[in-house]
Design a protein around this motif. Structure first.
Motif, PDB file in Angstrom:
ATOM      1  N   LEU A  14      -5.617  63.231  28.115  1.00  0.00           N
ATOM      2  CA  LEU A  14      -6.053  64.047  29.443  1.00  0.00           C
ATOM      3  C   LEU A  14      -6.330  65.464  29.211  1.00  0.00           C
ATOM      4  O   LEU A  14      -7.293  66.175  29.847  1.00  0.00           O
ATOM      5  CB  LEU A  14      -4.890  63.873  30.459  1.00  0.00           C
ATOM      6  CG  LEU A  14      -4.450  62.514  30.898  1.00  0.00           C
ATOM      7  CD1 LEU A  14      -3.258  62.412  31.635  1.00  0.00           C
ATOM      8  CD2 LEU A  14      -5.665  62.001  31.809  1.00  0.00           C
ATOM      9  N   MET A  15      -5.495  65.947  27.995  1.00  0.00           N
ATOM     10  CA  MET A  15      -5.968  67.400  27.730  1.00  0.00           C
ATOM     11  C   MET A  15      -7.507  67.402  27.481  1.00  0.00           C
ATOM     12  O   MET A  15      -8.220  68.532  27.784  1.00  0.00           O
ATOM     13  CB  MET A  15      -5.047  67.951  26.652  1.00  0.00           C
ATOM     14  CG  MET A  15      -3.690  68.234  27.184  1.00  0.00           C
ATOM     15  SD  MET A  15      -2.455  68.688  25.880  1.00  0.00           S
ATOM     16  CE  MET A  15      -3.349  70.171  25.204  1.00  0.00           C
ATOM     17  N   LEU A  53      -6.218  58.532  36.991  1.00  0.00           N
ATOM     18  CA  LEU A  53      -6.136  59.880  36.020  1.00  0.00           C
ATOM     19  C   LEU A  53      -7.484  60.044  35.383  1.00  0.00           C
ATOM     20  O   LEU A  53      -7.977  60.900  35.051  1.00  0.00           O
ATOM     21  CB  LEU A  53      -5.066  60.039  35.337  1.00  0.00           C
ATOM     22  CG  LEU A  53      -3.568  60.264  35.978  1.00  0.00           C
ATOM     23  CD1 LEU A  53      -2.525  60.094  34.863  1.00  0.00           C
ATOM     24  CD2 LEU A  53      -3.770  61.629  36.685  1.00  0.00           C
ATOM     25  N   LEU A  54      -7.962  58.885  35.104  1.00  0.00           N
ATOM     26  CA  LEU A  54      -9.449  58.654  34.302  1.00  0.00           C
ATOM     27  C   LEU A  54     -10.442  57.980  35.260  1.00  0.00           C
ATOM     28  O   LEU A  54      -9.899  56.764  35.777  1.00  0.00           O
ATOM     29  CB  LEU A  54      -9.170  58.094  32.756  1.00  0.00           C
ATOM     30  CG  LEU A  54      -8.665  59.119  31.933  1.00  0.00           C
ATOM     31  CD1 LEU A  54      -8.529  58.222  30.666  1.00  0.00           C
ATOM     32  CD2 LEU A  54      -9.258  60.187  31.776  1.00  0.00           C
ATOM     33  N   ASP A  55     -11.569  58.196  35.194  1.00  0.00           N
ATOM     34  CA  ASP A  55     -12.565  57.381  35.546  1.00  0.00           C
ATOM     35  C   ASP A  55     -13.229  56.631  34.639  1.00  0.00           C
ATOM     36  O   ASP A  55     -13.629  57.313  33.540  1.00  0.00           O
ATOM     37  CB  ASP A  55     -13.451  58.241  36.597  1.00  0.00           C
ATOM     38  CG  ASP A  55     -12.866  58.599  37.810  1.00  0.00           C
ATOM     39  OD1 ASP A  55     -11.958  57.926  38.231  1.00  0.00           O
ATOM     40  OD2 ASP A  55     -13.440  59.793  38.266  1.00  0.00           O
ATOM     41  N   ARG A  65     -14.066  59.721  31.911  1.00  0.00           N
ATOM     42  CA  ARG A  65     -13.784  61.217  32.224  1.00  0.00           C
ATOM     43  C   ARG A  65     -12.729  61.743  33.194  1.00  0.00           C
ATOM     44  O   ARG A  65     -12.273  60.607  33.587  1.00  0.00           O
ATOM     45  CB  ARG A  65     -15.184  61.739  32.925  1.00  0.00           C
ATOM     46  CG  ARG A  65     -15.217  61.049  34.301  1.00  0.00           C
ATOM     47  CD  ARG A  65     -16.444  61.748  35.197  1.00  0.00           C
ATOM     48  NE  ARG A  65     -17.794  61.518  34.766  1.00  0.00           N
ATOM     49  CZ  ARG A  65     -18.691  60.581  35.000  1.00  0.00           C
ATOM     50  NH1 ARG A  65     -18.337  59.840  35.774  1.00  0.00           N
ATOM     51  NH2 ARG A  65     -19.939  60.555  34.122  1.00  0.00           N
ATOM     52  N   LEU A  66     -12.303  62.629  33.286  1.00  0.00           N
ATOM     53  CA  LEU A  66     -11.106  63.019  34.026  1.00  0.00           C
ATOM     54  C   LEU A  66     -11.476  62.883  35.477  1.00  0.00           C
ATOM     55  O   LEU A  66     -12.468  63.162  35.947  1.00  0.00           O
ATOM     56  CB  LEU A  66     -10.969  64.513  33.927  1.00  0.00           C
ATOM     57  CG  LEU A  66      -9.578  65.016  34.283  1.00  0.00           C
ATOM     58  CD1 LEU A  66      -8.453  64.191  33.424  1.00  0.00           C
ATOM     59  CD2 LEU A  66      -9.444  66.445  34.195  1.00  0.00           C
ATOM     60  N   ALA A  67     -10.690  62.252  36.157  1.00  0.00           N
ATOM     61  CA  ALA A  67     -10.617  61.798  37.459  1.00  0.00           C
ATOM     62  C   ALA A  67     -10.611  63.214  38.349  1.00  0.00           C
ATOM     63  O   ALA A  67     -10.122  64.125  37.877  1.00  0.00           O
ATOM     64  CB  ALA A  67      -9.877  60.833  38.080  1.00  0.00           C
ATOM     65  N   THR A  68     -11.427  63.155  39.632  1.00  0.00           N
ATOM     66  CA  THR A  68     -11.515  64.316  40.267  1.00  0.00           C
ATOM     67  C   THR A  68     -10.064  64.942  40.726  1.00  0.00           C
ATOM     68  O   THR A  68     -10.096  66.264  40.485  1.00  0.00           O
ATOM     69  CB  THR A  68     -12.089  64.185  41.730  1.00  0.00           C
ATOM     70  OG1 THR A  68     -13.210  63.340  41.334  1.00  0.00           O
ATOM     71  CG2 THR A  68     -12.246  65.238  42.610  1.00  0.00           C
ATOM     72  N   THR A 125       0.509  71.731  35.447  1.00  0.00           N
ATOM     73  CA  THR A 125      -0.654  70.666  35.629  1.00  0.00           C
ATOM     74  C   THR A 125      -1.544  70.196  34.461  1.00  0.00           C
ATOM     75  O   THR A 125      -1.361  70.919  33.358  1.00  0.00           O
ATOM     76  CB  THR A 125      -1.673  71.142  36.850  1.00  0.00           C
ATOM     77  OG1 THR A 125      -2.506  72.166  36.423  1.00  0.00           O
ATOM     78  CG2 THR A 125      -0.816  71.639  37.906  1.00  0.00           C
ATOM     79  N   VAL A 126      -2.139  68.980  34.378  1.00  0.00           N
ATOM     80  CA  VAL A 126      -3.201  68.712  33.461  1.00  0.00           C
ATOM     81  C   VAL A 126      -3.973  69.735  33.099  1.00  0.00           C
ATOM     82  O   VAL A 126      -4.428  70.042  31.910  1.00  0.00           O
ATOM     83  CB  VAL A 126      -3.788  67.365  33.920  1.00  0.00           C
ATOM     84  CG1 VAL A 126      -4.812  67.128  32.545  1.00  0.00           C
ATOM     85  CG2 VAL A 126      -2.720  66.325  33.784  1.00  0.00           C
TER      86      VAL A 126
END
Length: 145
Positions: A14-15, A53-55, A65-68, A125-126
């Motif tokens: 996630l980072m 959390l991921l798309d 990619r990181l979800a919105t 937060t992330v």
């Protein structure tokens, strides 16, 4: 408190995704970026996708990619979700503790401490984890060439 390996990998994924939010990252790039085997990383990516959390984009040229809303996700909540309902000690293990019949205060005290650990991470937060100056390092991880 010690996090399980999948939680550690999930946070690192996630980072990296937060730092490179404009990029679509392949599983191979992520595996190289967080230094874990591809097969293990793929399982963690799937879990993060299910948590929203991921798309993921399938097919040639696909990736993750990181979800919105993921940049605003609480790290404390995320760790709770990834760790599940685990406790710091296993009173009912292979050899159950004789004090687990209700006479032991340790289990309750450790539960309170565990929740305090999570609560201390709730405001983070992330996106915070990938903010500068860490962002500069994360941007270079997993890049091909």
């Amino acid at each position: 408190m010690r996090l399980n390996r999948s939680t550690d990998i999930g946070l690192r994924i996630l980072m990296l995704a937060a730092a490179r939010s404009e990029d679509l990252l392949t599983i191979d790039e992520l595996a190289a970026g967080v230094s874990v085997p591809r097969s293990h990383l793929a399982k963690v990516v799937q879990r993060l996708q299910h948590l929203g959390l991921l798309d993921t984009v399938r097919g040639r040229g696909g990736g993750v990619r990181l979800a919105t809303a993921a940049a605003d996700a609480s790290v404390g909540r995320l760790i709770r979700d990834l760790e599940g309902e685990t406790e710091v000690v296993d009173c009912a293990g292979a050899q159950p503790c004789p004090l687990s019949t209700g006479n032991c205060r340790l289990r309750g005290a450790l539960r309170v401490a565990q929740e305090a650990f999570y609560a201390s991470l709730d405001p983070i937060t992330v996106g915070d984890l990938a903010a500068p100056p860490v962002r500069q390092v994360l941007l270079t991880l997993g890049r091909s060439g």
